[in-house]
Write an enzyme that holds these catalytic residues in place. Structure first.
Site, PDB file in Angstrom:
ATOM      1  N   TYR A  23       0.833  -1.201   0.000  1.00 24.41           N
ATOM      2  CA  TYR A  23       0.000   0.000   0.000  1.00 24.41           C
ATOM      3  C   TYR A  23       0.871   1.255   0.000  1.00 24.41           C
ATOM      4  O   TYR A  23       2.024   1.243   0.442  1.00 24.41           O
ATOM      5  CB  TYR A  23      -0.973   0.019   1.179  1.00 24.41           C
ATOM      6  CG  TYR A  23      -0.380   0.186   2.555  1.00 24.41           C
ATOM      7  CD1 TYR A  23      -0.235   1.443   3.133  1.00 24.41           C
ATOM      8  CD2 TYR A  23      -0.006  -0.930   3.304  1.00 24.41           C
ATOM      9  CE1 TYR A  23       0.277   1.592   4.402  1.00 24.41           C
ATOM     10  CE2 TYR A  23       0.511  -0.784   4.578  1.00 24.41           C
ATOM     11  CZ  TYR A  23       0.645   0.475   5.122  1.00 24.41           C
ATOM     12  OH  TYR A  23       1.162   0.627   6.390  1.00 24.41           O
ATOM     13  N   TYR A  69      -4.186   0.680  -2.285  1.00 22.04           N
ATOM     14  CA  TYR A  69      -3.806  -0.698  -1.967  1.00 22.04           C
ATOM     15  C   TYR A  69      -3.609  -1.548  -3.211  1.00 22.04           C
ATOM     16  O   TYR A  69      -4.316  -1.384  -4.210  1.00 22.04           O
ATOM     17  CB  TYR A  69      -4.895  -1.372  -1.118  1.00 22.04           C
ATOM     18  CG  TYR A  69      -5.007  -0.850   0.285  1.00 22.04           C
ATOM     19  CD1 TYR A  69      -4.194  -1.327   1.301  1.00 22.04           C
ATOM     20  CD2 TYR A  69      -5.952   0.125   0.606  1.00 22.04           C
ATOM     21  CE1 TYR A  69      -4.297  -0.860   2.602  1.00 22.04           C
ATOM     22  CE2 TYR A  69      -6.071   0.600   1.909  1.00 22.04           C
ATOM     23  CZ  TYR A  69      -5.245   0.105   2.900  1.00 22.04           C
ATOM     24  OH  TYR A  69      -5.353   0.569   4.172  1.00 22.04           O
ATOM     25  N   ALA A  88      -3.258   4.434  15.943  1.00 21.56           N
ATOM     26  CA  ALA A  88      -3.824   4.858  17.226  1.00 21.56           C
ATOM     27  C   ALA A  88      -4.588   3.704  17.864  1.00 21.56           C
ATOM     28  O   ALA A  88      -4.331   3.318  19.014  1.00 21.56           O
ATOM     29  CB  ALA A  88      -4.731   6.066  17.031  1.00 21.56           C
ATOM     30  N   ASP A 118      -4.577   0.486  16.863  1.00 20.40           N
ATOM     31  CA  ASP A 118      -3.746  -0.720  16.926  1.00 20.40           C
ATOM     32  C   ASP A 118      -2.842  -0.701  18.158  1.00 20.40           C
ATOM     33  O   ASP A 118      -2.680  -1.714  18.848  1.00 20.40           O
ATOM     34  CB  ASP A 118      -2.876  -0.833  15.670  1.00 20.40           C
ATOM     35  CG  ASP A 118      -3.680  -0.848  14.385  1.00 20.40           C
ATOM     36  OD1 ASP A 118      -4.852  -1.269  14.419  1.00 20.40           O
ATOM     37  OD2 ASP A 118      -3.135  -0.434  13.340  1.00 20.40           O
TER      38      ASP A 118
END
Length: 302
Positions: free
Chosen positions: A87, A100, A255, A257
């Protein structure tokens, strides 16, 4: 030795350095969570990643990066003729958008070998996956992962699931909502983001989201709501944890994750859910003050 296993797709990341110059890295929602889990794991714990990679040089570089980061890779399958997804990042005032290329990603076959996936799950204490993990899988692989996760919870393992709703990855909205609901029903801990839940499930309030996941059969609900903080529904308790103020917002990638990784590892260390959420909020607020998805612990200062 207790183990944390994150299941999903790690991708090649291309980020602009200005003009036509790009920087190559490796990231992906479940890998980002594994990174922060590894950085803040309790003594004695190990963190592993489960995916499928190709046999090309980019896959080898990704594998070496994971190993150098201290993340276990023994369960990662190498598939002949395959390659990782890729990506490209577009950044505007701290908010990212992405292009992507993942249709032929090896990770789409991560659940094809049911026995390998079952063996990996059986060997760990905490299993983590996301709605993006489900979205990239064909229907058969998706069903396999959901069934094995449900069985893991029934056997006493902690199964954590972030719905991470990304409609562009799904054939249709109904398919997405049905799969997310089925996976959540088998999870010990669900970690949704309220904005996504309101947009796609039509929830009118935080209470609505929590009630819906509870009706499905999910265990604890950890509902993230950005600057509004986090609401925990733990057993018969519901507690609001204010967001930790960010000194600066440079890049909001990871954030959620990082919050997930920090929260789950502090629970593993014996913290109460409230204390774990406070730590995870501090971690996420520090992560978004730096560019990129993966920020070294020493830079974060936690």
């Amino acid at each position: 030795m207790p183990r944390f296993l994150s299941i999903g797709e790690c991708m090649i990341e291309l980020a602009s350095l200005g003009g036509d110059t790009m920087r190559k890295g490796f990231a992906g929602d479940t890998f980002n969570t594994a990174w922060y889990a590894q950085a803040f794991r309790p003594d004695g714990w190990t963190v592993d990643y489960f995916t499928a990679l190709g046999d090309d040089s980019a896959s080898s570089e990704m594998l070496a990066f994971m190993q150098a980061s201290g993340i276990g890779t023994e369960d990662i399958r190498r598939l002949p003729g395959k390659a990782p997804g890729l990506y490209m990042i577009h950044l505007d005032n701290g908010e990212r958008s992405f292009s992507y290329w993942r249709s032929v990603s090896a990770a789409r076959q991560l659940a094809d070998d049911r026995a390998a996936l079952e063996t990996a799950i059986d060997a760990v204490d905490i299993v983590y996956f996301s709605g993006i993990t489900l979205a990239i899988l064909p229907p058969e692989g998706r069903a396999t992962l959901i069934a094995l996760a449900r069985a893991a919870r029934q056997s006493g393992k902690t199964v954590a699931f972030d719905p991470n709703l990304r409609p562009r990855l799904w054939a249709g909205k109904d398919e997405m909502l049905a799969a997310i609901s089925e996976a959540s029903a088998g999870a010990s801990i669900v970690l949704p983001g309220f904005d996504d839940e309101a947009a796609h499930f039509g929830d009118g309030s935080i209470t609505d989201t929590i009630a819906r996941y509870r009706r499905l059969g999910a265990g604890d609900v950890v509902l993230k709501d950005g600057a509004e903080g986090t609401t925990l529904a733990i057993g018969d308790r519901q507690v609001h944890i204010p967001a930790h103020p960010a000194a600066a917002v440079i890049d909001t990638t990871s954030a959620g994750d990082s919050f997930n990784g920090g929260y789950l590892m502090r629970l593993a260390a014996g913290d109460t859910p409230e204390d774990a959420a406070r730590f995870a909020s501090r971690l996420a607020s520090s992560v978004i003050g730096h560019p990129g998805a993966l920020i070294a612990r020493e830079i974060l200062g936690l």
